[in-house]
Design an enzyme around this catalytic site. Sequence first.
Site, PDB file in Angstrom:
ATOM      1  N   HIS A 258       5.017   3.330  -3.929  1.00  0.00           N
ATOM      2  CA  HIS A 258       4.498   2.663  -4.826  1.00  0.00           C
ATOM      3  C   HIS A 258       3.077   2.678  -5.344  1.00  0.00           C
ATOM      4  CE1 HIS A 258       3.809   1.158  -9.288  1.00  0.00           C
ATOM      5  NE2 HIS A 258       3.074   0.277  -8.616  1.00  0.00           N
ATOM      6  N   ASP A 260      -1.104   2.311  -6.496  1.00  0.00           N
ATOM      7  CA  ASP A 260      -1.513   1.740  -7.570  1.00  0.00           C
ATOM      8  C   ASP A 260      -2.627   2.121  -7.744  1.00  0.00           C
ATOM      9  OD1 ASP A 260       0.339  -0.861  -8.644  1.00  0.00           O
ATOM     10  OD2 ASP A 260       0.117  -1.223  -6.817  1.00  0.00           O
ATOM     11  N   ASP A 370       6.140  -0.593 -12.569  1.00  0.00           N
ATOM     12  CA  ASP A 370       5.744  -1.969 -12.361  1.00  0.00           C
ATOM     13  C   ASP A 370       5.055  -2.514 -13.492  1.00  0.00           C
ATOM     14  OD1 ASP A 370       4.647  -4.248 -10.226  1.00  0.00           O
ATOM     15  OD2 ASP A 370       2.742  -2.815 -10.209  1.00  0.00           O
ATOM     16  N   HIS A 574      -2.114   0.488 -14.677  1.00  0.00           N
ATOM     17  CA  HIS A 574      -1.778  -1.296 -14.560  1.00  0.00           C
ATOM     18  C   HIS A 574      -2.076  -2.614 -14.115  1.00  0.00           C
ATOM     19  CE1 HIS A 574       1.369   0.012 -11.707  1.00  0.00           C
ATOM     20  NE2 HIS A 574       1.711  -0.545 -11.054  1.00  0.00           N
TER      21      HIS A 574
END
Length: 1006
Positions: A258, A260, A370, A574
């Site tokens: 993951h 970001d 997420d 996000h």
Amino acid sequence: MHHGLSDLTRRIERTLRDRLIPATYGAAVPVEVSALHLPGEPIPPAEAIAGEYGPFAVGERWGRAFGTTWFHLTGEVPAAMRGRRVELVVDLGFERSGPGFRSEGLAYTPDGVPIKGIEPRTAWLPVARPARGGERVDLYLEAASNPLFDGSVTTLGDPETIGPELLYRLDRAEIAVLEEDVHALVLDVQTLHGLALELPESDPRRHEVRRALEVMLDELDVADVVGGAAAARARLAGVLASPAAPSAHKISAVGHAHIDSAWLWPVRETIRKCARTFSNVVALAEDYPDFVFACSSAQQYAWMRDHHPLVWERIRAAAARGQFVPVGGMWVESDTNMPGGEALVRQFTQGKRFFADELGVDSREVWLPDSFGYSAALPQLARLAGFRWFLSQKMSWNLTNRFPHHTFWWEGIDGSRVFTHFPPADTYSSELTADQLHHGVRNFAEKGRATRSLLPFGYGDGGGGPTREIIETGHRVADLEGSPRVTIESPSAFFAAAEAEYPDAPVWAGEMYLEFHRGTYTSQHAMKRGNRRTEHLLREAELWAATAAVRAGAAYPYAELDRIWQEMLLLQFHDILPGSSIAWVHREARVTYARLEVELETIIDGALGALAGEGAVPLVFNAAPHERDGVPALAAAPAEVPGTVLVEGDDDGVTLDNALVRVRVGRDGTLASVLDLVADREVLAGAGNVLQLHPDTPNYFDAWDIDDFAFARRRDLTGVTAIEVDTSDPARPLVRVRRTDGDSTYVQTAALAAGARRVDLVTEVDWHQRETLLKVAFPLAVHADRSASEIQFGHVFRPTHTNTSWDAARFEICAHRWLHVGEPGYGAAVVNAETYGHDVTRPAPGDARGPGSTTVRLSLLRAPRYPDPETDQGRHRLAYGLVVGAEIADAVREGYRANLPVRQRTGAGPVAPLVSVSSPAVVVEAVKLADDRSGDVVVRLYESLGGRAKARLTAGFGVERAWVCDLVEHEDEEIAALAPLTTAGDEVTLDLGPFQVVTLRLRAAR
Ligand SMILES: [Zn+2]
């Protein structure tokens, strides 16, 4: 003899830590190190490799925050290592505490070919396997000194406030022999020991496994671990070979990282994080043919294509083999609370188009592990974009209520359903350890009905993704007695099997509200304003450019619009739109929003010029989907002459009266009265437009959270320094109220336009509060059990009471352009042009407003100090309004109006709309030309009130063919069947269901 006098658990763990793990690497020789320090921005590898390197030694410090140091590492494999597996081991100063979020590197050959990342849990580079001896090592390591953020206030997140301190120390750079038997023994012991600890005391298997470990330890000479490792492994082979029970839970393990797209580092660093992690992944995929890695976000692939073409080529090769699996089909893993309807559509269409064009892949699962809660619009949009499945795990972060399902059908506001799974291990970065596997089994809410779950494994955010150790662990638990079965496979393999075995899964209807991170609707106001503004400018740019293309033969700016969409979609990531990134990220985003605004205004201006033509007729362009002031929707025409508004001032305040509404601004500058003259009733239950301050010091994550206890204390701003009346526009006079509070100043205006049933309000703030939440309150004389908030293509109802813990936990809610409360026969709405956070409450016990009122508040600003210590400091302008006597249809219309001001031009004459729609319930969300550049007109419309509607759509041009397509603008029988249409000439008649979104393609007759 007695058994078990000493603590076996401690013995196993101590031996692992002090004897086995340190023996993983055997003989070692140091390499020569030299370094090139770049304290500022990175430079291309070719340039860095050709640079001037100075002397550097292991043990020296390096790395100003966010700087880059290139290490040149040279050496030779000693003859004594002949026949062994030899690696280069580098420790950039990793702390033992975590796998990512700190220094990391990417190694290159001298001719600039990236090899593999160096990260805390994968700190090695391949040298020789087996070695002949004498091999040269000559590598360049681009090391990034990304600072670790720990939640405390810091200046490291802003290039303008970073100090000169060096953050890291090069701790190791050696050519070393990997002792393969020891490495494997460590994994055997960790797997078995972890398993035994998860099994109950009463389970003989627990004791069998522990006894095997004990015997192995009894026999192992800890002074010669290397020599004894093979025999130790043989001693454990039996317990490792015992197969899983037939009823064992099945886990589909999927490699993942993951990353970001920006957060505690700027976007440019994400590009490098992706290059490092993906380099690791493609190398692992070559070593482990069964390894499968799922990766979302078309944006991250596009970065590789554009910035790291050699990594991109290896990704494409691994994707073709099915090992590197694009998932999610979105441009980024966006927030889903705040993006508007059309923007959420474009997250899907831009992502899907990229995956199809560049990788030949059509993703079937939405992948949002997420994001901070999930809009009830998503199931329909996912289905219309061709998705079948949905994955998240974030709801496990709820602070109050436990989400009841892990595998279920999620139903959106229109009734569409998408088969959904939440990995029950509650993580998207697993190491496949026994505690994670067994937690997932214990936690899985569907036991007895379903037998399988998904588990993403690998370190994100600069941890380097999956490692060989995790994959090897996965092999050991593939079929192991006492453990769930673990199979490394793709998400689609999991979802197909999960759906097949559990077609009657339970249904969760409506939004998935995250009971956490409620501050993200408000933090970093410039993100909210930039997003809302850009979304509406894009609507206008596409509408007017498409109209100009059809009406005036103007060129349609396909490429430019695509690029602008992609830039904006990235900012919906996000941690950007939610305002939870470091200052650097938000500063760059503000610059991007400002540039996009200029670019879009230029496109709009060109299109309006082409449409208006030469002439002196005063024209008003109305991009909104409803007629206003006599100008049809999506068209241009001369506007009706407005009336005037009466203004009266006295000692008690100022009154504005347009014969529909009488507004009184009191001496304290608040709205003392808003009288609906049509309905003959007072709208306010107390002073309105009141600025209220709450101390805002959340328990966990400052920029993310508003906690309920913030509302325990409140201070109203009622001090006034001046009240001014401005009648320079007699059709829209306004009252201006100035306030000062501490270092902050406020200018609030209330305006009433002729013919309007909306009071226009603006609060300009020069904001210097810290850790304070600013709200503006409207106590309304309306008795409402629920409020309606606009979301993408519709609205959701939420209770205004707190009867259950689920209701109580929704104390701060997200709404787009409007929020409505009503009682039978009467309602009111608050509209806004740039805010998202709201709360709606009933009177507290003892409240002077008494029973039967409902208070609606907008969240205007916050000032958290982490991760950006200067969040929201400075000037802001917030526009909103109060609509009186509003039904939901009025709220929808006024919401568009508040965000789409008209544009004035002079020209030859009126411009007819490309499409007009007969039903007031059916709203046009987008008019554009088709992505395939065929020239077809694409119209996206939806039923906005939650009922059924028959709509007649009239095209303002000759139509050869009209058909319903999916969001990606492809013909699809199933989707066409959802919206049967009949065509007669240039008219299309459509039946729409509640909140149904329809994408219509119109081919012009030539
Ligand atoms: Zn994230």
